[in-house]
Design a protein around this motif. Sequence first.
Motif, PDB file in Angstrom:
ATOM      1  N   LYS A 105       0.833  -1.220   0.000  1.00 53.93           N
ATOM      2  CA  LYS A 105       0.000   0.000   0.000  1.00 53.93           C
ATOM      3  C   LYS A 105       0.862   1.263   0.000  1.00 53.93           C
ATOM      4  CE  LYS A 105      -4.459  -1.405   1.869  1.00 53.93           C
ATOM      5  NZ  LYS A 105      -5.500  -1.113   2.884  1.00 53.93           N
ATOM      6  N   ILE A 106       1.929   1.253   0.786  1.00 49.61           N
ATOM      7  CA  ILE A 106       2.822   2.419   0.827  1.00 49.61           C
ATOM      8  C   ILE A 106       3.478   2.626  -0.536  1.00 49.61           C
ATOM      9  CG2 ILE A 106       4.948   3.372   1.830  1.00 49.61           C
ATOM     10  CD1 ILE A 106       4.215   1.880   4.435  1.00 49.61           C
ATOM     11  N   LEU A 107       3.963   1.547  -1.130  1.00 47.78           N
ATOM     12  CA  LEU A 107       4.614   1.655  -2.429  1.00 47.78           C
ATOM     13  C   LEU A 107       3.641   2.103  -3.513  1.00 47.78           C
ATOM     14  CD1 LEU A 107       6.999  -1.464  -2.367  1.00 47.78           C
ATOM     15  CD2 LEU A 107       7.603   0.950  -2.071  1.00 47.78           C
ATOM     16  N   ALA A 108       2.428   1.588  -3.480  1.00 47.75           N
ATOM     17  CA  ALA A 108       1.425   1.992  -4.472  1.00 47.75           C
ATOM     18  C   ALA A 108       1.143   3.482  -4.368  1.00 47.75           C
ATOM     19  CB  ALA A 108       0.139   1.186  -4.273  1.00 47.75           C
ATOM     20  N   SER A 110      -3.025   0.205  -7.140  1.00 47.71           N
ATOM     21  CA  SER A 110      -2.621  -1.055  -6.518  1.00 47.71           C
ATOM     22  C   SER A 110      -1.329  -1.544  -7.164  1.00 47.71           C
ATOM     23  CB  SER A 110      -3.711  -2.121  -6.672  1.00 47.71           C
ATOM     24  OG  SER A 110      -3.900  -2.442  -8.035  1.00 47.71           O
ATOM     25  N   VAL A 111      -0.623  -2.413  -6.454  1.00 43.69           N
ATOM     26  CA  VAL A 111       0.575  -3.054  -6.982  1.00 43.69           C
ATOM     27  C   VAL A 111       0.546  -4.521  -6.577  1.00 43.69           C
ATOM     28  CG1 VAL A 111       2.002  -0.959  -6.917  1.00 43.69           C
ATOM     29  CG2 VAL A 111       1.957  -2.477  -4.928  1.00 43.69           C
ATOM     30  N   THR A 112       1.324  -5.329  -7.262  1.00 47.18           N
ATOM     31  CA  THR A 112       1.421  -6.748  -6.934  1.00 47.18           C
ATOM     32  C   THR A 112       2.884  -7.136  -6.796  1.00 47.18           C
ATOM     33  OG1 THR A 112       1.400  -7.331  -9.289  1.00 47.18           O
ATOM     34  CG2 THR A 112      -0.720  -7.332  -8.126  1.00 47.18           C
ATOM     35  N   ALA A 113       3.133  -8.215  -6.072  1.00 46.52           N
ATOM     36  CA  ALA A 113       4.498  -8.688  -5.853  1.00 46.52           C
ATOM     37  C   ALA A 113       5.189  -8.943  -7.182  1.00 46.52           C
ATOM     38  CB  ALA A 113       4.480  -9.963  -5.013  1.00 46.52           C
ATOM     39  N   GLY A 114       6.427  -8.447  -7.301  1.00 45.56           N
ATOM     40  CA  GLY A 114       7.211  -8.622  -8.505  1.00 45.56           C
ATOM     41  C   GLY A 114       7.117  -7.482  -9.497  1.00 45.56           C
ATOM     42  N   GLN A 115       6.159  -6.588  -9.283  1.00 46.33           N
ATOM     43  CA  GLN A 115       5.965  -5.451 -10.205  1.00 46.33           C
ATOM     44  C   GLN A 115       7.084  -4.434 -10.038  1.00 46.33           C
ATOM     45  OE1 GLN A 115       2.038  -3.801  -9.799  1.00 46.33           O
ATOM     46  NE2 GLN A 115       2.471  -2.010 -11.074  1.00 46.33           N
ATOM     47  N   LYS A 132      11.308  -3.218  -6.995  1.00 44.74           N
ATOM     48  CA  LYS A 132      10.485  -4.373  -7.325  1.00 44.74           C
ATOM     49  C   LYS A 132       9.630  -4.645  -6.098  1.00 44.74           C
ATOM     50  CE  LYS A 132      12.043  -8.674  -7.393  1.00 44.74           C
ATOM     51  NZ  LYS A 132      12.728  -9.925  -7.827  1.00 44.74           N
ATOM     52  N   VAL A 133       8.333  -4.650  -6.263  1.00 45.13           N
ATOM     53  CA  VAL A 133       7.425  -4.814  -5.125  1.00 45.13           C
ATOM     54  C   VAL A 133       7.669  -6.180  -4.472  1.00 45.13           C
ATOM     55  CG1 VAL A 133       5.019  -4.926  -4.387  1.00 45.13           C
ATOM     56  CG2 VAL A 133       5.708  -3.336  -6.213  1.00 45.13           C
ATOM     57  N   PRO A 134       7.967  -6.198  -3.167  1.00 42.74           N
ATOM     58  CA  PRO A 134       8.253  -7.482  -2.516  1.00 42.74           C
ATOM     59  C   PRO A 134       6.993  -8.249  -2.133  1.00 42.74           C
ATOM     60  CG  PRO A 134       8.507  -5.695  -0.935  1.00 42.74           C
ATOM     61  CD  PRO A 134       8.196  -5.041  -2.267  1.00 42.74           C
ATOM     62  N   ALA A 135       7.102  -9.564  -2.174  1.00 41.20           N
ATOM     63  CA  ALA A 135       6.096 -10.412  -1.546  1.00 41.20           C
ATOM     64  C   ALA A 135       6.289 -10.292  -0.029  1.00 41.20           C
ATOM     65  CB  ALA A 135       6.274 -11.855  -2.010  1.00 41.20           C
ATOM     66  N   ALA A 136       5.414 -10.903   0.748  1.00 41.81           N
ATOM     67  CA  ALA A 136       5.461 -10.687   2.196  1.00 41.81           C
ATOM     68  C   ALA A 136       5.345 -11.980   2.997  1.00 41.81           C
ATOM     69  CB  ALA A 136       4.357  -9.723   2.614  1.00 41.81           C
ATOM     70  N   ILE A 137       5.917 -11.938   4.188  1.00 45.84           N
ATOM     71  CA  ILE A 137       5.757 -12.977   5.203  1.00 45.84           C
ATOM     72  C   ILE A 137       5.149 -12.304   6.425  1.00 45.84           C
ATOM     73  CG2 ILE A 137       6.909 -14.645   6.692  1.00 45.84           C
ATOM     74  CD1 ILE A 137       9.120 -14.850   4.628  1.00 45.84           C
ATOM     75  N   LYS A 138       4.135 -12.914   6.993  1.00 42.89           N
ATOM     76  CA  LYS A 138       3.457 -12.318   8.153  1.00 42.89           C
ATOM     77  C   LYS A 138       3.886 -13.023   9.440  1.00 42.89           C
ATOM     78  CE  LYS A 138      -1.143 -11.115   9.919  1.00 42.89           C
ATOM     79  NZ  LYS A 138      -2.599 -11.126   9.612  1.00 42.89           N
ATOM     80  N   PHE A 139       4.183 -12.216  10.453  1.00 41.90           N
ATOM     81  CA  PHE A 139       4.500 -12.730  11.782  1.00 41.90           C
ATOM     82  C   PHE A 139       3.420 -12.245  12.740  1.00 41.90           C
ATOM     83  CE2 PHE A 139       8.361 -12.642   9.384  1.00 41.90           C
ATOM     84  CZ  PHE A 139       8.990 -13.833   9.703  1.00 41.90           C
ATOM     85  N   ASN A 140       2.592 -13.173  13.168  1.00 37.42           N
ATOM     86  CA  ASN A 140       1.491 -12.855  14.072  1.00 37.42           C
ATOM     87  C   ASN A 140       1.975 -13.037  15.507  1.00 37.42           C
ATOM     88  OD1 ASN A 140      -1.223 -12.352  14.945  1.00 37.42           O
ATOM     89  ND2 ASN A 140      -1.471 -14.558  15.246  1.00 37.42           N
TER      90      ASN A 140
END
Length: 420
Positions: free
Chosen positions: A8-11, A18-23, A156-164
């Motif tokens: 969201k910040i990058l977009a 919107s943006v997607t991972a790898g864009q 390059k928009v990164p994919a994400a890992i979530k830490f709950n």
Amino acid sequence: MGMTMTQKILAAHAGLGSVTAGQLIKCKLDMVLGNDVTTPVAVNEFNKFGFSEVFDKDKISLVMDHFTPNKDIKSAEHTKQCRMFADKYDITHYYDVGDMGIEHALLPEKGIVASGDCIIGADSHTCTYGALGAFSTGVGSTDMAAGMATGEAWFKVPAAIKFNLTGKLNKYVMGKDVILHIIGMIGVDGALYKSMEFSGEGLASLSMDARLSMANMAIEAGAKNGIFAVDDITREYQKGRVSKEYTVYEADPDAEYEAVYDIDLSQIKPTVAFPHLPENTKTTDECGDVKIDQVVIGSCTNGRMEDIKTAAEIIKGKHIAKGVRCIVIPATQAVYLEAMKQGWLADFIEAGCAVSTPTCGPCLGGHMGILAKGERAVATTNRNFVGRMGHPESEVYLASPAVAAASAVTGKISDPSEVM
């Protein structure tokens, strides 16, 4: 599909819906950061390409922290070059001896970076500012030069890992223990070019200093950035510091993550990373009898107020073990001054510690605590690669300020409970 906080910040900074991972995208920057090691290279590139002005003198920060006060002629010349550039372009945020701090402690402390910002810095630990809910990442000096001139950078928009995060940290367990636990779990390439996103009810037990420490070491898991959900603790920290309006971005409920990890903070134990990688972790009850020669308490990872206070609380009234050198480096002038007012510096000095003006110093094997062949150090720094703090045959063990302080007292890697 929804977006993560980082996406969201990058977009928003790319002017896209919107943006997607790898864009691949080009973003406008809120801050460009350099230090006394990386800025001279950027200045040379800036001049080589014929730039004659900076994009915004208020959105560039130059912090003289690695080899200051200057340790030799070369570092003096580098810092002079930075001073001249800052003076020529009237850079607002220029910080030098007497008015400086370790960059990644200084910028949040002064409110120069804020939630929702897009930040690059010619230092790999620029990812620290993700603790505030910003996108911040390290770049090379050439990218820094381009950023200073144009105010933009490609990503390059990164994919994400979530830490709950759930639960609550036990006494003398710190943010450093949490991030070392996570790196030990996923490995130094476990988040390669991904965003590490931290959220959950457990955030309520993590101070801002703890979050800054954790975000700082996202790069040690290979991450592009680390980022924390913004909550009341974040807002309270920025109150009175950040003068501009800032934007809070929240991950969409249907945001896509490559993996989700549940971390119960109450189960985290004091943790140490053995040589020569941050992933080589053991809890203090697994360490055995590891005798040490030096302790370093400080750095952009653990030189903040909570870190110095915790170390002083453990060391107060005791004495450093015979044959151990303990070097304490408050991360900023403000931390140094408060530590003096609170009597923490006296506690350190009376215990046999050396206290330094703010500097990165020993963390990168620069000065103020270089290791000789065969020596071992427990350090609150972020990297323990071969030769990182001196001789290639020396060893660095990464730990929290609590573990470092306890180890300084006993002369071996120790749990804080052993001395309290």
